[in-house]
Design an enzyme around this catalytic site. Sequence first.
Site, PDB file in Angstrom:
ATOM      1  CG  ASP A   1      39.413  36.093  37.401  1.00  0.00           C
ATOM      2  OD1 ASP A   1      39.008  37.075  38.030  1.00  0.00           O
ATOM      3  OD2 ASP A   1      40.278  35.314  37.837  1.00  0.00           O
TER       4      ASP A   1
ATOM      5  CG  ASP B   1      42.186  45.424  34.435  1.00  0.00           C
ATOM      6  OD1 ASP B   1      43.013  45.578  35.341  1.00  0.00           O
ATOM      7  OD2 ASP B   1      41.684  44.325  34.143  1.00  0.00           O
TER       8      ASP B   1
HETATM    9  C1  BGC Z   1      33.358  40.916  35.973  1.00  0.00           C
HETATM   10  C2  BGC Z   1      32.229  41.616  36.661  1.00  0.00           C
HETATM   11  C3  BGC Z   1      32.140  41.143  38.091  1.00  0.00           C
HETATM   12  C4  BGC Z   1      33.460  41.306  38.768  1.00  0.00           C
HETATM   13  C5  BGC Z   1      33.453  40.777  40.168  1.00  0.00           C
HETATM   14  C6  BGC Z   1      34.629  41.094  36.723  1.00  0.00           C
HETATM   15  O1  BGC Z   1      35.624  40.331  36.162  1.00  0.00           O
HETATM   16  O2  BGC Z   1      33.479  41.391  34.676  1.00  0.00           O
HETATM   17  O3  BGC Z   1      31.036  41.343  36.001  1.00  0.00           O
HETATM   18  O4  BGC Z   1      31.145  41.855  38.776  1.00  0.00           O
HETATM   19  O5  BGC Z   1      34.475  40.655  38.051  1.00  0.00           O
HETATM   20  O6  BGC Z   1      33.328  39.407  40.180  1.00  0.00           O
END
Ligand code: BGC
Length: 726
Positions: free
Chosen positions: A660, A435
């Site tokens: 998320d 992103d």
């Molecule tokens: C989070 C991370 C996480 C990743 C995988 C992201 O949205 O910010 O902390 O490790 O997703 O779940």
Amino acid sequence: MMTPTRKTLGLAIALGLGLSAAGQSANAACTYKISNEWSTGLTGEIIVTNSGSSAVNGWSVGWQYTTNRLTGSWNAQVSGSNPYTASNVSWNGTLQPGGSATFGFQVDKRGGSAEMPTLTGSICSGTPPVTTSSSAPSSIAVTSTSRSSSSTPIVSGEQCNWYGSLQPLCATTQSGWGYENGKSCVSRTTCAAQPAPYGVVGTTSSVPRSSSVPATSSSRPSSSSTPATSSSRPSSSSVISTSTSRSSSSVSCSEGNNPSCYTSSSRPSSSSVPATSSSVVATSTSRSSSSVATTSRSSSSVPVGPRLDNPFVGANWYVDPIWSAKAQAETGGSKVSGYNTAVWMDRIGAIEPTDGSYGLRDHLNAALAQNANVIQVVVYDLPNRDCKALASNGELKQGVEGSTRYRTEYVDKIVSIFSDPKYASLRIIAIIEPDSLPNLVTNLNDPDCQAATDPTYGYIANTRYTLSKLYPLTNVYSYVDIGHSGWLGWDDNFGKAVTLIGDAIKGATGGVNSVAGFVSNTAGYTPLYEPFLDSLANSAFPGSGGGTQTRQATFFEWNPYFSEVAFVQAWRTRMIAAGFPATIGMLVDTSRNGWGGPNRPTAASTSTVLDTFVDQSRVDKRTHRGNWCNQKGGIGERPQATPAPGIDAYVWVKPPGESDGAASLELSFDPQDPAKGFDRMCDPTYTYSAGNSTVATGALANAPVAGRWFKEGFTVLVNNAYPALQ
Ligand code: BGC
């Protein structure tokens, strides 16, 4: 493989508490070890070693407890409910002479002490336990420097750390964030008696950002009339083209004063980076164009030798045992728990955690123990990370301090671990900063994204640093994130992204050879195909008599890319035209873009009304393509190499079941990662305007902080898998 010695940092850990059962006819030795014990439970591992002179093909181990019970396992197929039988999974069934397989488990002690069961089974004898030479005392010392003494009084501001998706083990009277305005655990004793990470008593200086997050967070769509292209993770906010007045070419960035546009004058110069494109080093141009080449490397230092064209060909994919155990514990989870998912290095502390959780070396060691040769690692900690949204805000901020810490404490640390010669046999897939660069294409109206354009400390400068550091490691394959088709698909966004992302990479030491390719749809929900609509993406709506383009439908907002495969193939072509080698390949994150289940259409709609036709025909059932948080998607295509021309692999970057973002303010504080915030795109009650419509976020309720396990979300993904799970 678990490495208890490394995990003792600050934890109550008993090492090598073990017992062996000498092998029977198959000449194997089975060892039961406790790796980590706390008051109510433990984790451990059973090691099966072939001590004979011929290979063992397939094994199973049995055991029974008196009081203890198993609550989870990984790296083995476990059946029964006391007694238990564990048998090999596909990748660890064959044991060469001297070889071993290790699987892990978690136990609830159910009020008893840690038991040491006798191991039986096809290759372990039922002989009485023998304590191994490395064994520790039979009682486990719960001493730790990171635990507070249980007799110390509670002080204001202290808290028991626990996480949204899990039980608040420390504080039975608490709910919400784990503490309330200085109110702390019920008692230190209660807290300290819990296993890390739940029971760490700590004082946090960070106040949940909730109070400062207004109801209208930055992720809220604006009612801006700016006639630019829509952006997704965007910000559905930033703009939406209307279906009546806009062409796909959109408004040029020189028009008006559109801050979403990235003008060449504001583009960060490449002077801030380690090298400019002119300094591109040609040493890696030897990358083979054949699909598999031999890796030759030095055993002494940084591996040398050509990279493979497609590192996924011939992959033995790593299975993350931590994620796998969580998946396996859920209904239907065993159908997915054997697949590869990426390991996210989402903060400095994730590299070498001190709370007993798996760090980078633990994962790499486990990959070696599995005889895996492909592991995915997400590099995700840029200063001002996730600048447009709040749910995954990072720990580092723009400026000299954040940038220096990113480079020295984060990237350099990862690179030094990757450089260990013992990992030279692993093809390490580095997913570079999801992103980030796409946000510089569409979201410069956000001050945090604008700040990330800083030529010295911004996203581009730091991405170049990362790529330059990874480039000499020829077993590391960097794939740079490109958002997804519902974000960068519009011609205007696409063109700007090709230039911005291409130039960013060209400015790294390895220039165009710095990357193995690009990754789309990271943690996204955009489907690979829209089977009933893709063929119409660039043509008139059949029901309109020719006067209306299908992409004018409200859902597509003139975007000519309806799905990921067409988008990534076009992206690859454009990047090759921009000077990248033909060996680049694309990855698509398919962990959650399956869109199966009962609502998946089985035929195209027969409606002659465009929006009805599109809405009934599309498999992507989001209310808006900009919705990115905890959607009701399904598990998508399983990880696989070369699924389509130009695509190196479908991969699972986002581990299915991990949130998320928190669904509400109350759920949004994670003491381990306090930068994470509440984004209303994760709030199921929130609606925003997109174009002429008001749309709901479509987010699932009750979700915990980003990255934390979200049981209900996992169930939705399993139920909506497409292709259906076997
Ligand atoms: C989070 C991370 C996480 C990743 C995988 C992201 O949205 O910010 O902390 O490790 O997703 O779940």
